[in-house]
Design a protein around this motif. Structure first.
Motif, short mmCIF file in Angstrom:
data_model
loop_
_atom_site.label_atom_id
_atom_site.label_comp_id
_atom_site.label_asym_id
_atom_site.label_seq_id
_atom_site.Cartn_x
_atom_site.Cartn_y
_atom_site.Cartn_z
N HIS A 102 0.08 119.47 21.19
CA HIS A 102 1.61 119.24 21.50
C HIS A 102 1.82 118.76 22.87
CE1 HIS A 102 3.99 121.34 18.20
NE2 HIS A 102 2.70 121.35 17.60
N ASN A 106 3.97 115.56 25.46
CA ASN A 106 5.12 115.90 26.38
C ASN A 106 4.57 115.81 28.03
OD1 ASN A 106 7.60 117.31 24.92
ND2 ASN A 106 5.28 117.67 23.87
N GLU A 178 8.02 123.69 25.55
CA GLU A 178 7.19 123.69 24.04
C GLU A 178 6.71 125.04 23.45
OE1 GLU A 178 6.04 120.54 21.30
OE2 GLU A 178 7.17 120.69 23.13
#
Length: 963
Positions: A102, A106, A178
């Protein structure tokens, strides 16, 4: 993210490239010299590596695969594969391999914060469907398909891969943001299957490390880990000796190789790299049993897994053995499929497969979906067929059919080799890097398979099956609804069943094959009455002597693919509510039965080895035909079409078996929170209208076999109002004889019909409906708006732009800013007939304490668009996405078939596709703002919310208070 990697293994072979310098291009390997200059293959020879791929390894250990491929043109697909997954995590790192995946979206060195997604959207790459990644037990894989006709985009795409490889920023701010997104992904996966998996995984995975290393991780770690822990994990494992870049597409391989060496040669290698342990699932040399129930489970599944050491495919002999397994799988599953089509099937669905498993194991896996309260019957039926094979083997006719189907598939793949998509090549090389699977060239795969298939023998196939079907290292796993718990067997009972079946006096399988032709007599030939060409889109419109209309679109997008679609107005709309269930099932019942002189089993055997699939359907407003064929099976395809018009049937066994299965599937569906949620939603919108809400057992009883066939025959009694759209690799001269011999011979009465306007509309005044069902502390939300729609080309474009722009804004707001959802988006559907109508929907899942605030945020984003309209930047993302998608779609048979059918049904200009981009490029922020204000009335939003049972919610609140 993917929880489990695919279990079916392809053909594999160790990488085996010796490093003599900084990199080693791999041309034709020594093994390639075996290829097929002679009539026989050396079974101990290594399988050759694809000689059309440029491969290499840099001094730092980084590997690459590069292949030029122009399907699709002006595109390249890049995958970064990292041999790092959740299996490497320590107890304090559970879930961090996935979390790191993830974080690579980001904040990267050259794309800080959310700049990566923003940039790629501006060049036409869609987040989720194009740009994506997954984390498995043993690997993390990042995928990026991008345009290759713009040097700047290509350069930046490679920079993304380089940043993914080692340059994630991993700022504390982005990590903390996140956490909520990961939690929503975790929350979304919670339910019956997850709860049961937690109980049976240790058995299925033999108590190995894999059972405790699900990639999603744990809430404790995800929400509380120190950011320094994930930075250390990244530094330790994201290193070049565990990575490979795979690049396939419309590129210059030499130039690409130079760029890879320039960008990736400086990647850091730790001074003391931690060894990358390869974990295994050990065989326990014993049998195991586990039965697990859950109150939200809707059906009972029985699974038998017989584990064996993994058989790698390295040599020609290994490849041949894998073909033997394929033949076994085909034959045993044909028998189980035949059994499932009986009048009283012993299970809802069943299958057997010899394939790869996990952690260095293969397995013979058998499964079945049980009828309610009939687990023993289903279990014994599957085991009985395996025992029948073990005692009597297979027949020569079964064997020949299975081999012919594999041979046909091999021929089809070879014919289409120059049309093979880049994604399929990427997956082959990905498996080569990660699993040491073989990567054969198209030529080698075809020739080796072609030469090996005739050497296979029935005795060898039977021997392989018997090697895998043994009474050792066998797991029996049962997953069932809580209400079935008292009816489930224990381990002793299951062992008794095995023994009982072993003692049964089984009979050998009787392979019944019909020698009759499908059609009892040849059709009476008709003629082509008129022709007209449409030069703009290169189609031809024909009218046949019986009134049938045909639209021909010859293409060269595939070498041997022909798509056939037909439609006629009417459908179930023409029948009363009392007849609706019979009308609704009619098409499927005929499709499940045979044609003409062949019953369903005979037809399936007759079609084996043919590349053809034709199916009739009856929907609410249309009846018709859809399917595909190759040139060799064109005659069969048109015979099937003619048969579905003139000699349809609904067999007693198919009718009884279909209704029986449907009743069984309804039995426990109210256990499922998602079904209850959907059911209440539909009833809030449409009351008890049988055409819109899920049917129950009583309504299922309204399906009448004779009436269903009568309705079907009525719908297909008159071909004069049918339009056939034929797209693909044919010439007019090739197709016209079939049009005359079969389509022009269809019955015609000249009746005039239109579908009926049923006037089934949503309420004008919105409602809020809260459904309480389920154990998990999570909420599901659907926001909807309904109304009249002004259908036109430009209106549709503006609304499509609104959908894309709003979806992007919702992701930015609800996911990236508020960390409240894992996924969300807007959907805007519109129709022209019977009257212009639209439905708009926003959906997401979240925690119970956030759903109301996220509803407010979603509505706020709508209101912003209504007040200010979109920015030009946001609109440009839609424009470039549509442009890039259309470039590919225009070279797809499926796209043209769908567009031509849609134009005919909606009575629109089929040439509009050639002007579509002009409308897209001319759409303005003002136009999007206008349709947002026209259709999205936020004062009249239907709100449908799913929350857990009141008792569960109360217990969750109490637990949270204690914390």
């Amino acid at each position: 993210m993917k929880i489990l990697k695919p279990l079916a293994l392809a053909f594999l072979l160790p990488f085996g490239t010796e490093v003599a310098s900084a990199y080693v291009p791999t041309g034709i390997t020594p093994e390639a010299k075996i290829i097929l200059a002679t009539d026989s293959l050396k079974l101990d020879a290594k399988l050759p590596f694809d000689n059309e791929v440029k491969t290499g390894k840099l001094a730092n250990g980084f590997q690459y695969y590069i292949r030029k491929n122009t399907e699709p043109e002006k595109r390249v697909t890049m995958y970064l594969a990292v041999k790092v997954g959740s299996i490497l995590e320590t107890e304090k790192e559970l879930g961090l391999a996935h979390f790191l995946e993830h974080m690579n979206f980001n904040g990267l060195k050259h794309f800080p914060k959310n700049d990566l997604v923003d940039y790629l959207q501006r060049v036409g790459v869609r987040f989720g469907s194009d740009l994506n990644a997954y984390t498995g037990f043993d690997e993390t894989v990042y995928q990026l398909p991008i345009p290759s006709d713009d040097p700047e985009i290509l350069k930046n795409g490679l920079q993304v891969m380089r940043d993914w490889a080692q340059d994630a920023l991993l700022t504390t701010e982005e990590i903390d943001k996140e956490r909520g997104v990961i939690m929503e992904e975790m929350r979304g996966g919670r339910g019956a299957m997850q709860r049961m998996r937690d109980q049976y995984f240790k058995v299925m995975l033999n108590g190995s490390r894999y059972a405790d290393r699900l990639p999603i991780g744990t809430e404790e770690v995800v929400m509380k880990f120190d950011p320094e822990v994930i930075r250390n994990f990244h530094a330790q494992w994201y290193r070049p000796d565990l990575q490979s870049l795979i690049v396939v597409g419309d590129i210059d391989p030499v130039q690409m190789e130079n760029e890879i060496k320039r960008l990736f040669s400086d990647m850091r290698v730790p001074k003391t790299p931690q060894p990358r342990t390869k974990y295994k699932v050990d065989l326990l040399e014993k049998n195991q049993f586990v039965a697990v129930t859950d109150p939200e489970m809707t059906y009972t599944i029985g699974q038998i897994m017989i584990k064996h050491p993994e058989e790698k495919i390295v040599t020609v002999g290994d490849y041949r053995r894998d073909l033997l397994k394929d033949v076994f799988n085909s034959m045993i599953n044909s028998r189980l499929s035949e059994l499932s089509q009986s009048a009283n099937p012993p299970y809802i669905q069943g299958g057997v497969d010899i394939s790869g498993f996990l952690g260095g194991l293969d397995n013979l896996g058998a499964f079945f979906v049980s009828k309610p309260g009939a687990f023993e019957e289903g279990f014994k039926a599957v085991v009985r067929e395996l025992d029948r094979f073990q005692k009597f083997g297979f027949t020569e006719t079964e064997f020949k059919r299975a081999v012919s189907q594999i041979a046909k598939n091999n021929e089809t793949s070879y014919i289409e080799r120059d049309k093979r998509k880049s994604d399929s090549y990427v997956n082959t090389y990905l498996a080569h890097f990660l699993e040491e699977n073989p990567a054969l060239s198209n030529e080698d795969r075809y020739q080796i398979t072609k030469q090996l298939l005739p050497t296979l023998t029935l005795k060898e196939v039977e021997a392989v099956g018997k090697e895998f079907y043994v009474d050792k290292n066998r797991d029996v796993i049962i997953l069932a609804p809580e209400g079935e718990k008292d009816k489930l067997p224990n381990e002793a009972t299951v062992n008794t069943w095995f023994a009982d079946i072993d003692k049964e006096e089984l009979q050998a399988y009787d392979d019944k094959v019909s020698d009759l032709p499908m059609l009892a007599k040849e059709p009476v030939k008709g003629s082509i009455k008129s022709e007209s060409a449409n030069a703009t889109i290169e189609t031809k419109d024909l009218v046949l002597s019986n009134g049938v209309k045909v639209v021909l679109k010859p293409t060269k997008f595939k070498n041997d693919q022909i798509l056939i679609s037909a439609y006629s107005p009417g459908g179930t709309s023409l029948y009363s509510d009392a007849d609706y269930m019979s009308a609704n099932f009619a098409g499927n019942l005929v499709n499940g039965s045979g044609i003409g002189q062949l019953n369903t089993i005979e037809l399936q055997k007759y079609l084996t080895g043919k590349q053809v699939n034709i199916s009739p359907y009856i929907s609410e407003r249309w009846e018709g035909i859809y399917g595909s064929t190759d040139k060799e099976s064109l005659k069969t395809a048109f015979e099937m079409i003619y048969g579905y018009f003139t000699a349809p049937r609904i067999e007693d066994d198919i009718f009884q078996g279909t209704i029986s299965k449907q009743k069984d599937m309804l039995a426990n569906r109210h256990n499922d929170p998602n079904f209850v949620y959907s059911n209440e939603m539909q009833r809030a919108l449409y009351g008890d209208n049988i055409r819109r809400v899920p049917y129950n057992v009583e309504e299922l009883g309204q399906v009448n076999q004779a009436r269903a066939l009568e309705i079907y025959k009525d719908r297909f009694a008159d071909a004069s109002d049918f339009t056939f759209v034929i797209t693909g690799s044919f010439t007019e001269d090739e197709i016209k004889p079939y049009l005359e011999n079969y389509l022009a011979a269809l019955p015609s009465t000249g009746r005039k019909e239109e579908a009926k306007d049923l006037k089934i509309l949503e309420p004008k005044k919105a409602v809020e409906n809260i459904t309480r069902k389920g154990k998990e502390a999570k909420a599901m939300v659907r926001l909807s708006i309904y109304g009249d729609y002004d259908y036109s080309e430009k209106e549709n474009v503006a609304v499509d732009a609104l959908e894309t722009i709003l979806s992007n804004k919702l992701i930015e707001r609800l996911r990236e800013e508020e960390s409240g959802v894992y996924g969300t988006g807007a959907r805007f559907n519109y129709s022209k007939f019977p009257t212009g109508r639209f439905s708009f929907m926003i959906g997401f899942g979240t925690s119970m304490d956030k759903y109301q605030s996220l509803i407010n945020s979603a509505i706020d984003e709508i209101n912003k668009l209504k007040k200010d309209g979109p920015s030009q930047v946001d609109l440009d993302k839609f424009v470039i996405e549509e442009k890039r998608q259309l470039e590919v779609q225009l070279k797809e048979n499926n796209f043209w078939s769908s567009r031509l059918v849609s134009a005919g049904q909606n009575q629109t200009d089929p040439t509009y596709v050639t002007r579509y981009l002009k409308d897209v490029e001319s759409v303005t922020p003002a136009a999007v703002k206008a349709v947002a204000n026209k259709y999205l009335n936020t004062d009249n939003v239907f709100k449908f919310i799913l929350l857990p049972d009141a008792a569960e919610q109360k217990a969750e609140a109490a637990a949270a208070a204690k914390k």
